[in-house]
Design a protein around this motif. Sequence first.
Motif, PDB file in Angstrom:
ATOM      1  N   GLU A 211       0.809  -1.224   0.000  1.00 50.49           N
ATOM      2  CA  GLU A 211       0.000   0.000   0.000  1.00 50.49           C
ATOM      3  C   GLU A 211       0.842   1.273   0.000  1.00 50.49           C
ATOM      4  O   GLU A 211       0.299   2.375   0.086  1.00 50.49           O
ATOM      5  N   SER A 212       2.153   1.129  -0.100  1.00 50.80           N
ATOM      6  CA  SER A 212       3.022   2.312  -0.074  1.00 50.80           C
ATOM      7  C   SER A 212       2.845   3.135  -1.342  1.00 50.80           C
ATOM      8  O   SER A 212       2.441   2.620  -2.394  1.00 50.80           O
ATOM      9  N   GLN A 213       3.168   4.393  -1.256  1.00 52.54           N
ATOM     10  CA  GLN A 213       3.077   5.295  -2.407  1.00 52.54           C
ATOM     11  C   GLN A 213       3.990   4.843  -3.537  1.00 52.54           C
ATOM     12  O   GLN A 213       3.647   4.971  -4.711  1.00 52.54           O
ATOM     13  N   LEU A 214       5.148   4.304  -3.192  1.00 52.34           N
ATOM     14  CA  LEU A 214       6.076   3.847  -4.226  1.00 52.34           C
ATOM     15  C   LEU A 214       5.497   2.683  -5.008  1.00 52.34           C
ATOM     16  O   LEU A 214       5.544   2.666  -6.245  1.00 52.34           O
ATOM     17  N   ASN A 215       4.938   1.687  -4.298  1.00 61.54           N
ATOM     18  CA  ASN A 215       4.352   0.535  -4.984  1.00 61.54           C
ATOM     19  C   ASN A 215       3.153   0.945  -5.831  1.00 61.54           C
ATOM     20  O   ASN A 215       2.939   0.403  -6.919  1.00 61.54           O
ATOM     21  N   LYS A 216       2.367   1.876  -5.325  1.00 66.10           N
ATOM     22  CA  LYS A 216       1.218   2.359  -6.096  1.00 66.10           C
ATOM     23  C   LYS A 216       1.691   3.066  -7.365  1.00 66.10           C
ATOM     24  O   LYS A 216       1.077   2.912  -8.437  1.00 66.10           O
ATOM     25  N   LEU A 217       2.747   3.838  -7.253  1.00 71.08           N
ATOM     26  CA  LEU A 217       3.292   4.537  -8.419  1.00 71.08           C
ATOM     27  C   LEU A 217       3.805   3.543  -9.453  1.00 71.08           C
ATOM     28  O   LEU A 217       3.530   3.679 -10.654  1.00 71.08           O
ATOM     29  N   ILE A 218       4.538   2.507  -8.979  1.00 69.17           N
ATOM     30  CA  ILE A 218       5.074   1.498  -9.901  1.00 69.17           C
ATOM     31  C   ILE A 218       3.934   0.748 -10.593  1.00 69.17           C
ATOM     32  O   ILE A 218       3.973   0.516 -11.811  1.00 69.17           O
ATOM     33  N   SER A 219       2.917   0.383  -9.819  1.00 71.69           N
ATOM     34  CA  SER A 219       1.763  -0.332 -10.395  1.00 71.69           C
ATOM     35  C   SER A 219       1.072   0.521 -11.436  1.00 71.69           C
ATOM     36  O   SER A 219       0.654   0.026 -12.498  1.00 71.69           O
ATOM     37  N   SER A 220       0.959   1.806 -11.141  1.00 73.58           N
ATOM     38  CA  SER A 220       0.310   2.728 -12.078  1.00 73.58           C
ATOM     39  C   SER A 220       1.084   2.827 -13.385  1.00 73.58           C
ATOM     40  O   SER A 220       0.497   2.814 -14.476  1.00 73.58           O
ATOM     41  N   ILE A 221       2.418   2.907 -13.288  1.00 74.67           N
ATOM     42  CA  ILE A 221       3.250   3.004 -14.485  1.00 74.67           C
ATOM     43  C   ILE A 221       3.170   1.721 -15.307  1.00 74.67           C
ATOM     44  O   ILE A 221       3.049   1.757 -16.539  1.00 74.67           O
ATOM     45  N   VAL A 222       3.198   0.555 -14.629  1.00 75.20           N
ATOM     46  CA  VAL A 222       3.116  -0.732 -15.319  1.00 75.20           C
ATOM     47  C   VAL A 222       1.790  -0.872 -16.043  1.00 75.20           C
ATOM     48  O   VAL A 222       1.728  -1.292 -17.210  1.00 75.20           O
ATOM     49  N   GLU A 223       0.694  -0.508 -15.373  1.00 71.97           N
ATOM     50  CA  GLU A 223      -0.625  -0.602 -15.983  1.00 71.97           C
ATOM     51  C   GLU A 223      -0.716   0.278 -17.225  1.00 71.97           C
ATOM     52  O   GLU A 223      -1.288  -0.128 -18.248  1.00 71.97           O
ATOM     53  N   ARG A 224      -0.172   1.480 -17.126  1.00 70.69           N
ATOM     54  CA  ARG A 224      -0.219   2.389 -18.267  1.00 70.69           C
ATOM     55  C   ARG A 224       0.575   1.844 -19.444  1.00 70.69           C
ATOM     56  O   ARG A 224       0.138   1.916 -20.604  1.00 70.69           O
ATOM     57  N   LYS A 225       1.740   1.280 -19.175  1.00 68.43           N
ATOM     58  CA  LYS A 225       2.575   0.740 -20.235  1.00 68.43           C
ATOM     59  C   LYS A 225       1.917  -0.471 -20.898  1.00 68.43           C
ATOM     60  O   LYS A 225       1.985  -0.662 -22.121  1.00 68.43           O
ATOM     61  N   VAL A 226       1.266  -1.327 -20.069  1.00 65.74           N
ATOM     62  CA  VAL A 226       0.590  -2.489 -20.612  1.00 65.74           C
ATOM     63  C   VAL A 226      -0.545  -2.062 -21.542  1.00 65.74           C
ATOM     64  O   VAL A 226      -0.730  -2.633 -22.637  1.00 65.74           O
ATOM     65  N   LYS A 227      -1.311  -1.055 -21.136  1.00 66.06           N
ATOM     66  CA  LYS A 227      -2.411  -0.547 -21.975  1.00 66.06           C
ATOM     67  C   LYS A 227      -1.891   0.023 -23.287  1.00 66.06           C
ATOM     68  O   LYS A 227      -2.493  -0.169 -24.345  1.00 66.06           O
ATOM     69  N   GLU A 228      -0.740   0.712 -23.209  1.00 67.32           N
ATOM     70  CA  GLU A 228      -0.156   1.283 -24.421  1.00 67.32           C
ATOM     71  C   GLU A 228       0.272   0.187 -25.393  1.00 67.32           C
ATOM     72  O   GLU A 228       0.117   0.316 -26.615  1.00 67.32           O
ATOM     73  N   LEU A 229       0.812  -0.928 -24.859  1.00 68.01           N
ATOM     74  CA  LEU A 229       1.272  -2.042 -25.699  1.00 68.01           C
ATOM     75  C   LEU A 229       0.107  -2.789 -26.328  1.00 68.01           C
ATOM     76  O   LEU A 229       0.237  -3.380 -27.407  1.00 68.01           O
ATOM     77  N   MET A 230      -1.032  -2.782 -25.631  1.00 69.78           N
ATOM     78  CA  MET A 230      -2.181  -3.519 -26.118  1.00 69.78           C
ATOM     79  C   MET A 230      -2.993  -2.737 -27.168  1.00 69.78           C
ATOM     80  O   MET A 230      -3.888  -3.294 -27.785  1.00 69.78           O
ATOM     81  N   LYS A 231      -2.693  -1.497 -27.370  1.00 67.30           N
ATOM     82  CA  LYS A 231      -3.441  -0.697 -28.354  1.00 67.30           C
ATOM     83  C   LYS A 231      -3.062  -1.100 -29.771  1.00 67.30           C
ATOM     84  O   LYS A 231      -1.947  -1.463 -30.065  1.00 67.30           O
TER      85      LYS A 231
END
Length: 231
Positions: A211-231
């Motif tokens: 639940e740390s801010q760092l883990n949330k930030l990393i998860s957010s970046i990973v999710e965004r990159k995955v969505k970009e690759l799937m387009k």
Amino acid sequence: MFTGLIETIGTIENYDDSKDGVVITITDCSPILEDVHLGDSISTNGVCLTVIEFDEQRTKFKVGVAPETLRKTNLGNLTTTSNVNLERAVTSDVRLGGHVVQGHVDTIATIVDKKPDGEAISYTFELRDKEFINYIVHKGFIAIDGTSLTITSVDDSKAQFSIMLISYSQSKVILAQKKIGDTVNIEVDLTGKLIEKQIESNLRQQMNNEESQLNKLISSIVERKVKELMK
């Protein structure tokens, strides 16, 4: 603890080497022995050593050097008549004119360049243990053979750094006597180590907390990159 302001230059009178370590007798150092006691700490070329004996006239003293200290420093290269920088441990009424020096040498460095610059002398050193370059920064402090000096330049790729020895200091410390190829004891500024430790500890705690801010930030970046690759 020491300040990095050398009080006097002593001379090695005897170097007794055995399998258990070394006992060094240092003479020509009356100025720092007026109030010496057994067990006192004296920085010898930047190494915090314990006084184990001194003469009644208080002109010389003995210190023991453990094998680990010999491995970390260049004290094993000393011979009879070698000169050494000496400084007593600080007391409560000492002005901190240099910087906080522990007397715990990190590594040694080799002089790779020495040249005059006006009345000063410019020195460049290369570290034996390259990782310590991470704690050496432009205009930061460093202890060289126990002398507090200011970094004038840093080359991270070569693990090299430079300092300037002003004319006043040239007769007060042993560095001016050294030539290219000689080694010196290096103690990096403790501040950099403390900062690194705190950052590593903080990052470790955050990485272990989902639940740390760092883990949330990393998860957010990973999710965004995955969505970009799937387009």
